[in-house]
Every structure is written in structure tokens, then in C-alpha cells.
Design an enzyme around this catalytic site. Structure first.
Site, PDB file in Angstrom:
ATOM      1  N   ASP A  55       0.879  -1.163   0.000  1.00  0.00           N
ATOM      2  CA  ASP A  55       0.000   0.000   0.000  1.00  0.00           C
ATOM      3  C   ASP A  55       0.922   1.220   0.000  1.00  0.00           C
ATOM      4  OD1 ASP A  55      -1.661   2.149   0.558  1.00  0.00           O
ATOM      5  OD2 ASP A  55      -2.811   1.103   2.102  1.00  0.00           O
ATOM      6  N   SER A 133       1.542   9.074 -15.307  1.00  0.00           N
ATOM      7  CA  SER A 133       0.727  10.253 -15.049  1.00  0.00           C
ATOM      8  C   SER A 133      -0.531  10.132 -15.901  1.00  0.00           C
ATOM      9  CB  SER A 133       1.529  11.524 -15.355  1.00  0.00           C
ATOM     10  OG  SER A 133       0.758  12.681 -15.118  1.00  0.00           O
ATOM     11  N   TYR A 147      -7.621  15.007  -8.621  1.00  0.00           N
ATOM     12  CA  TYR A 147      -6.787  14.103  -9.419  1.00  0.00           C
ATOM     13  C   TYR A 147      -5.727  14.919 -10.166  1.00  0.00           C
ATOM     14  CZ  TYR A 147      -5.693  10.242 -12.618  1.00  0.00           C
ATOM     15  OH  TYR A 147      -5.064   9.252 -13.328  1.00  0.00           O
ATOM     16  N   LYS A 151      -1.593  14.851 -10.067  1.00  0.00           N
ATOM     17  CA  LYS A 151      -0.825  14.542 -11.263  1.00  0.00           C
ATOM     18  C   LYS A 151       0.043  15.721 -11.720  1.00  0.00           C
ATOM     19  CE  LYS A 151      -2.034  10.267 -11.852  1.00  0.00           C
ATOM     20  NZ  LYS A 151      -1.041   9.168 -11.696  1.00  0.00           N
ATOM     21  N   THR A 182      -9.735   0.778 -19.386  1.00  0.00           N
ATOM     22  CA  THR A 182      -9.025  -0.116 -18.469  1.00  0.00           C
ATOM     23  C   THR A 182      -9.840  -0.403 -17.206  1.00  0.00           C
ATOM     24  OG1 THR A 182      -7.958   1.747 -17.361  1.00  0.00           O
ATOM     25  CG2 THR A 182      -6.783   0.746 -19.225  1.00  0.00           C
TER      26      THR A 182
END
Length: 275
Positions: A55, A133, A147, A151, A182
Site C-alpha cells: 500500500d 501520469s 486528481y 498529477k 481499463t
């Protein structure tokens, strides 16, 4: 045979990368929060696949796992920071816990892995760090503010890192995938919706996602193969944009920023001290 250390290998790019590398005969140190998710690959590839629970939000665990991987495998040629977490919400809607998890996973988690690996890579005198990224590391979309924060932050970190570690024979690649099927979108965390944002760009994007109207133009297997090919080529290019959407969106963002930057030249120079 190349040895790779990869985080976040349970699904998505991490799983695909692991599969493609094993199939061609490379050795992979695959890390993930639930190691049993790779039992099928362990049964097939045996000692070619090294698996550990990891983790990336746990600093002590990161150091222990990275140290153990280098100790047991010897040279590790490529370290891939792929583990990630995303929250889909406007700035107001996200909870403190969601914000902290995004930053802790995508930004601080990647930094922890790099810091744990660097002493080993320096001792080797060679190695590559691949930082996964996104197009959203250089451009932005509504409902992805946190997010993006993680990034954009990791891209700044990785660009600085590249300059610092080049003298040690270590190269850095920032991979910027576009929208790809994905399962990442389905796994996005969400927050309670505020009606105030329904008629804003945030609401428009939310409806488009719900309707399945946002395109996913990229092939995940081709994208993963492109990452491997880039590493194999020995290219020292810092960024690797992957996907037609990435190329178009990032270019548009950079051009707009440059135009705005150029327009501010006079005011920028107006504050320079004079004798």
C-alpha cells in the site's frame, strides 16, 4: 532479461504491463494491495514473477518492500509508479478524506517509492523510473480537480527528479495516457452531488460520463506495449504522451498557456527593479 518493479498491478495498466513483460521473458516484481489477485500469473510464471503486498500510502511498508525486492532480486532495471486513485467530484463536493487519499496515493505514494528506490539505483549506477501520469498532468477536465492536483504535482516532482539523478545514470520517463478502457473510470470514487453544479461544466461532464458519451479512443494493450518499447529504445525523452486525445488536449493546453504567457510579457517586465 530486464527486471521491473511495478506498483498497482491488480488491474489496468499495471496488470497489462505485468502480463506483457512476463510473456516476453522479463522478470517482474509486482506489488499490489491484494497479492492473491496475481495467483494465476504466479502459477503460470513461477519465479519469473515476484509478488508482494504494498500500500503506497504506508511509508514504512514502501521502504520495506522496495528494500526486500532489491535484496532478493539483485538489480532492478525499471521502477514503475503506477498505483493510483481517482475521485470524480467538483471541488466543493469531495470530502476531506477523498482529497487526502488522492494526494496520499498519487503524489506522496509515488514519491515514497522513488525515495525508497533511489539509494539502490544510485548504487547500481543505472536504472529508469517510469512515472505513470495522465493527459490530466498537463491539462484539466471538470470534476477531476484533485486528481489533477496530484498529477500536476507528480509531474513537477518527476521533472525535478530527472535533472537531479541524471548524473547517476538514472533516467526518468513521465507517461501520459489518454482515455483508455481499463476500468479506471468505473473505479472512480464519487461524492454526493450538489444541485448547484448541475448547469455548470461539472454537471455537463457528469452527465456525459453517466451516458457513456465520453470517448475512450485508445487501445490499452497497444498503450502498454508503447511504454515497453519506449524503455527498450533507451530514449531519454522526459515525457511520453500516449493517445490521440492526450496529444491533442495537451497541445491545446500548452498553446493556450504560451499565448497567455506571451501576452503578459510587458507586465512581467514592468516589475523589474531599475537603478
Amino acid at each position: 532479461m530486464t527486471t521491473w518493479f511495478i506498483t498497482g498491478t491488480s488491474t489496468g495498466f499495471g496488470r497489462l504491463l505485468t502480463e506483457q513483460l512476463l510473456a516476453r521473458g522479463d522478470r517482474v516484481a509486482a506489488t499490489l494491495r491484494r497479492p492473491e489477485q496475481l495467483d494465476d500469473l504466479r502459477a503460470r510464471y513461477g519465479d519469473q514473477l515476484w509478488v508482494a503486498r504494498l500500500d503506497v500510502t504506508d511509508g514504512a511498508e514502501v521502504r520495506a518492500v522496495v528494500d526486500r525486492a532489491f535484496a532478493e532480486l539483485g538489480t532492478i532495471d525499471v521502477v514503475v509508479n503506477n498505483a493510483g486513485y481517482g475521485v470524480f467530484a467538483s471541488v466543493e463536493e469531495a470530502s476531506d478524506e477523498q482529497i487526502e487519499r488522492v494526494v496520499d496515493t498519487n503524489l506522496l505514494g509515488s514519491i515514497r517509492v522513488v525515495r525508497a528506490a533511489l539509494p539502490h539505483l544510485r548504487a547500481q549506477g543505472a536504472g529508469r523510473i517510469v512515472q505513470v501520469s495522465t493527459a490530466g498532468g498537463q491539462t484539466t477536465y471538470p470534476n477531476f480537480s484533485y486528481y489533477h492536483a496530484s498529477k500536476w504535482g507528480i509531474e513537477g516532482f518527476a521533472q525535478t527528479l530527472a535533472a537531479e539523478v541524471a548524473p547517476f545514470g538514472i533516467t526518468v520517463t513521465i507517461v501520459e495516457p489518454g482515455a483508455t478502457p481499463t476500468g479506471f473510470g468505473a473505479g472512480l470514487d464519487r461524492a454526493p452531488v450538489m444541485d448547484a453544479y448541475d448547469s455548470t461544466p461539472a454537471g455537463d461532464v457528469r452527465r456525459a460520463v453517466a451516458d457513456g458519451a465520453l470517448p475512450l479512443p485508445n487501445d490499452p494493450a497497444k498503450l502498454t506495449a508503447a511504454i515497453i518499447a519506449h524503455v527498450d529504445s533507451g530514449s531519454t525523452a522526459l515525457r511520453l504522451p500516449l493517445g490521440s486525445d492526450t496529444w491533442q488536449d495537451v497541445r491545446a493546453s500548452l498553446v493556450a498557456r504560451l499565448d497567455e504567457h506571451d501576452a503578459a510579457k510587458d507586465v512581467a517586465y514592468s516589475v523589474v527593479a531599475t537603478d
